[in-house]
Design an enzyme around this catalytic site. Structure first.
Site, PDB file in Angstrom:
ATOM      1  N   ILE A   1     -16.029  72.831  11.084  1.00 29.34           N
ATOM      2  CA  ILE A   1     -15.646  73.232   9.720  1.00 29.34           C
ATOM      3  C   ILE A   1     -16.326  72.323   8.688  1.00 29.34           C
ATOM      4  O   ILE A   1     -16.834  72.795   7.663  1.00 29.34           O
ATOM      5  CB  ILE A   1     -14.101  73.216   9.560  1.00 29.34           C
ATOM      6  CG1 ILE A   1     -13.485  74.234  10.533  1.00 29.34           C
ATOM      7  CG2 ILE A   1     -13.696  73.525   8.124  1.00 29.34           C
ATOM      8  CD1 ILE A   1     -11.971  74.186  10.628  1.00 29.34           C
TER       9      ILE A   1
ATOM     10  N   ARG B   1      -4.902  69.198   8.358  1.00 32.72           N
ATOM     11  CA  ARG B   1      -3.516  69.063   8.797  1.00 32.72           C
ATOM     12  C   ARG B   1      -2.765  68.211   7.782  1.00 32.72           C
ATOM     13  O   ARG B   1      -3.312  67.214   7.280  1.00 32.72           O
ATOM     14  CB  ARG B   1      -3.415  68.393  10.182  1.00 32.72           C
ATOM     15  CG  ARG B   1      -3.758  69.291  11.365  1.00 32.72           C
ATOM     16  CD  ARG B   1      -2.752  70.433  11.559  1.00 32.72           C
ATOM     17  NE  ARG B   1      -3.103  71.274  12.704  1.00 32.72           N
ATOM     18  CZ  ARG B   1      -3.844  72.378  12.643  1.00 32.72           C
ATOM     19  NH1 ARG B   1      -4.306  72.799  11.483  1.00 32.72           N
ATOM     20  NH2 ARG B   1      -4.085  73.082  13.737  1.00 32.72           N
TER      21      ARG B   1
ATOM     22  N   ASP C   1      -3.756  73.273   1.660  1.00 36.58           N
ATOM     23  CA  ASP C   1      -3.460  74.448   2.477  1.00 36.58           C
ATOM     24  C   ASP C   1      -2.501  74.061   3.601  1.00 36.58           C
ATOM     25  O   ASP C   1      -1.994  74.923   4.298  1.00 36.58           O
ATOM     26  CB  ASP C   1      -4.769  75.011   3.069  1.00 36.58           C
ATOM     27  CG  ASP C   1      -4.551  76.316   3.815  1.00 36.58           C
ATOM     28  OD1 ASP C   1      -3.802  77.173   3.289  1.00 36.58           O
ATOM     29  OD2 ASP C   1      -5.102  76.489   4.926  1.00 36.58           O
TER      30      ASP C   1
ATOM     31  N   GLU D   1       5.362  71.028   6.833  1.00 36.02           N
ATOM     32  CA  GLU D   1       5.283  72.490   6.658  1.00 36.02           C
ATOM     33  C   GLU D   1       6.054  73.283   7.713  1.00 36.02           C
ATOM     34  O   GLU D   1       6.393  74.440   7.500  1.00 36.02           O
ATOM     35  CB  GLU D   1       3.818  72.949   6.655  1.00 36.02           C
ATOM     36  CG  GLU D   1       3.104  72.818   8.001  1.00 36.02           C
ATOM     37  CD  GLU D   1       1.647  73.277   7.940  1.00 36.02           C
ATOM     38  OE1 GLU D   1       0.906  72.796   7.079  1.00 36.02           O
ATOM     39  OE2 GLU D   1       1.270  74.126   8.781  1.00 36.02           O
TER      40      GLU D   1
HETATM   41  P1  NAD Z   1     -14.022  69.779  15.238  1.00 36.25           P
HETATM   42  O1  NAD Z   1     -13.389  69.202  16.462  1.00 36.25           O
HETATM   43  O2  NAD Z   1     -15.224  70.644  15.378  1.00 36.25           O
HETATM   44  O3  NAD Z   1     -14.412  68.574  14.238  1.00 36.25           O
HETATM   45  C1  NAD Z   1     -13.565  67.517  13.931  1.00 36.25           C
HETATM   46  C2  NAD Z   1     -14.459  66.354  13.510  1.00 36.25           C
HETATM   47  O4  NAD Z   1     -13.610  65.300  13.032  1.00 36.25           O
HETATM   48  C3  NAD Z   1     -15.312  65.777  14.659  1.00 36.25           C
HETATM   49  O5  NAD Z   1     -16.662  65.690  14.273  1.00 36.25           O
HETATM   50  C4  NAD Z   1     -14.703  64.396  14.869  1.00 36.25           C
HETATM   51  O6  NAD Z   1     -15.666  63.433  15.290  1.00 36.25           O
HETATM   52  C5  NAD Z   1     -14.184  64.093  13.472  1.00 36.25           C
HETATM   53  N1  NAD Z   1     -13.248  62.991  13.433  1.00 36.25           N
HETATM   54  C6  NAD Z   1     -12.437  62.515  14.416  1.00 36.25           C
HETATM   55  N2  NAD Z   1     -11.782  61.428  13.987  1.00 36.25           N
HETATM   56  C7  NAD Z   1     -12.188  61.204  12.717  1.00 36.25           C
HETATM   57  C8  NAD Z   1     -11.868  60.226  11.750  1.00 36.25           C
HETATM   58  N3  NAD Z   1     -11.025  59.225  12.028  1.00 36.25           N
HETATM   59  N4  NAD Z   1     -12.474  60.295  10.547  1.00 36.25           N
HETATM   60  C9  NAD Z   1     -13.351  61.270  10.260  1.00 36.25           C
HETATM   61  N5  NAD Z   1     -13.707  62.237  11.151  1.00 36.25           N
HETATM   62  C10 NAD Z   1     -13.113  62.199  12.356  1.00 36.25           C
HETATM   63  O7  NAD Z   1     -12.861  70.538  14.470  1.00 36.25           O
HETATM   64  P2  NAD Z   1     -12.998  71.704  13.394  1.00 36.25           P
HETATM   65  O8  NAD Z   1     -13.081  73.021  14.095  1.00 36.25           O
HETATM   66  O9  NAD Z   1     -14.042  71.343  12.413  1.00 36.25           O
HETATM   67  O10 NAD Z   1     -11.558  71.653  12.717  1.00 36.25           O
HETATM   68  C11 NAD Z   1     -11.147  70.535  11.972  1.00 36.25           C
HETATM   69  C12 NAD Z   1      -9.652  70.634  11.723  1.00 36.25           C
HETATM   70  O11 NAD Z   1      -9.391  71.728  10.849  1.00 36.25           O
HETATM   71  C13 NAD Z   1      -8.816  70.959  12.972  1.00 36.25           C
HETATM   72  O12 NAD Z   1      -8.477  69.768  13.665  1.00 36.25           O
HETATM   73  C14 NAD Z   1      -7.601  71.618  12.403  1.00 36.25           C
HETATM   74  O13 NAD Z   1      -6.603  70.627  12.194  1.00 36.25           O
HETATM   75  C15 NAD Z   1      -8.049  72.143  11.047  1.00 36.25           C
HETATM   76  N6  NAD Z   1      -8.001  73.619  10.952  1.00 36.25           N
HETATM   77  C16 NAD Z   1      -7.306  74.168   9.911  1.00 36.25           C
HETATM   78  C17 NAD Z   1      -7.266  75.553   9.768  1.00 36.25           C
HETATM   79  C18 NAD Z   1      -6.540  76.217   8.616  1.00 36.25           C
HETATM   80  O14 NAD Z   1      -6.202  77.406   8.699  1.00 36.25           O
HETATM   81  N7  NAD Z   1      -6.276  75.530   7.506  1.00 36.25           N
HETATM   82  C19 NAD Z   1      -7.913  76.361  10.700  1.00 36.25           C
HETATM   83  C20 NAD Z   1      -8.620  75.761  11.730  1.00 36.25           C
HETATM   84  C21 NAD Z   1      -8.660  74.385  11.849  1.00 36.25           C
END
Ligand code: NAD
Length: 331
Positions: free
Chosen positions: A154, A230, A254, A259
């Site tokens: 994302i 989150r 969001d 929540e």
């Molecule tokens: P992903 O696993 O592809 O990427 C997460 C990234 O965060 C990784 O590159 C990881 O190295 C990095 N990370 C880990 N620890 C960190 C830290 N301390 N500081 C900075 N970066 C760090 O995950 P994604 O698919 O990109 O999703 C990210 C988050 O989005 C998910 O964990 C989920 O909580 C959230 N999400 C929200 C919705 C929504 O509807 N609002 C939908 C999908 C996912």
């Protein structure tokens, strides 16, 4: 395979029911959440399918294990709501690691545009033929600095969008990806340099309250902060104090720390007992949405497809490519 779905809404049934029929799965859709007093409904099922606010404790996992439920199917990428350690050797956990990163990133940018340019207020005004622009002024995003925390799927989509807006893009991630069109900096530098900060890291013990009193103090005056990841990433008390002090140009949430039990439900006829949420609603520069960044047709279709593929893999002893194991969790 017999699967008990929890926290299901009409839109879940639309996507899952026809696909499950093709697989020959027998599905029971429960509207209620999966929680301690509803675990018993999983008896007789091979798998339980849950969503982001269904918190699964060690005790619930033990109950599922005793009922011989084989798999916990998450209709989400995030898995912070499940005690993964407790599930080891007891029940398989499978998730949907990626469904539409663009859906969430586009929504995050939409939130920034809304709080910046006040389109939500303009919409209400023009309905009343109030065509005044007083109070609706925003800033250009062009040539401003975006700070992206977490450059996974994302975060990368968000980086592409911010580059498209002509922004300078800074990023922080403990695992940098040098191929991205972003300049990796320390978290401290990102906080102090960014005009807009968007959170895209998972919730872990390390990232809980990554936005806290100190980090808010280090941000630029008038910063825009968006959290589509989150709720637990932000210390809500500190955020409220920062808002009261006028530190933020705008905040888009969001997701929210507390929540569970509120988001995804219609509570419009009730007294809101969550004082922090009620307080957040009072700020004119805060936009709150109900954890809907994922909610596009493409994402819903992908969630249904991958969730049922996961179930099929469990049923047929195929490789479990989307299994969540303890190695994925830093607790
Ligand atoms: P992903 O696993 O592809 O990427 C997460 C990234 O965060 C990784 O590159 C990881 O190295 C990095 N990370 C880990 N620890 C960190 C830290 N301390 N500081 C900075 N970066 C760090 O995950 P994604 O698919 O990109 O999703 C990210 C988050 O989005 C998910 O964990 C989920 O909580 C959230 N999400 C929200 C919705 C929504 O509807 N609002 C939908 C999908 C996912």
């Amino acid at each position: 395979m017999k699967i008990a779905f929890f926290s299901t809404k009409p839109y879940d049934k639309i996507w899952f029911a026809p696909m499950a029929k093709e697989y020959g799965f027998e599905i029971r859709f429960y509207e209620m959440p999966f929680q301690e007093d509803t675990v018993a409904l999983a008896r007789g099922y091979d798998a339980v399918c849950i969503f982001v606010n269904d918190y699964v404790t060690a005790q619930m996992i033990q109950q599922l294990y005793e009922m011989k439920v084989k798999a916990l199917l998450l209709r989400s990428a995030g898995f912070n709501h499940v005690d993964v350690k407790a599930a080891e050797d007891k029940i398989l956990i499978l998730r949907v690691p990626s469904y539409s990163p663009e859906a969430v990133a586009e929504f995050a940018m939409g939130m920034i545009l809304t709080v910046n340019r006040h389109t939500h207020k303009a919409y209400n005004r023009t309905r009343d033929f109030n065509m005044s622009l007083n109070g609706l002024m925003g800033v250009d995003l062009y040539q401003k600095t975006a700070g992206i925390v977490g450059t996974g799927k994302i975060g990368q989509a968000m980086i592409r969008i911010c580059n498209g807006f002509g922004m300078r893009v800074l990023a922080y991630d403990p695992y940098p990806n040098q191929k991205l069109e972003a300049e990796y900096v320390s978290m401290a530098e990102l906080l102090s340099e960014s005009d807009m900060i968007s959170l895209h890291c998972p919730l872990t013990s390390e990232t809980r309250h990554i936005i806290n009193r100190q980090s808010i103090e280090n941000m630029r005056q008038g910063v825009y902060l968006v959290n589509t990841s989150r709720g637990g990433l932000i210390d809500t008390d500190a955020l409220i104090d920062g808002l009261v002090d006028g530190r933020f140009g705008g905040v888009g949430l969001d997701v929210y720390e507390e929540e569970e039990g509120i988001f995804y439900e219609d509570r419009s006829g009730e007294i809101m007992r969550d004082e922090n949420l009620a307080r957040l609603m009072t700020f004119p520069n805060v936009l709150i949405t109900s954890h809907m960044g994922f909610f596009t047709q493409e994402a819903m279709q992908a969630i249904a497809e991958v969730t049922l593929e996961n179930a099929y893999a469990v049923e047929n002893g195929l490789p479990l490519v989307n299994k969540v194991g303890t190695e994925a969790v830093k607790q």
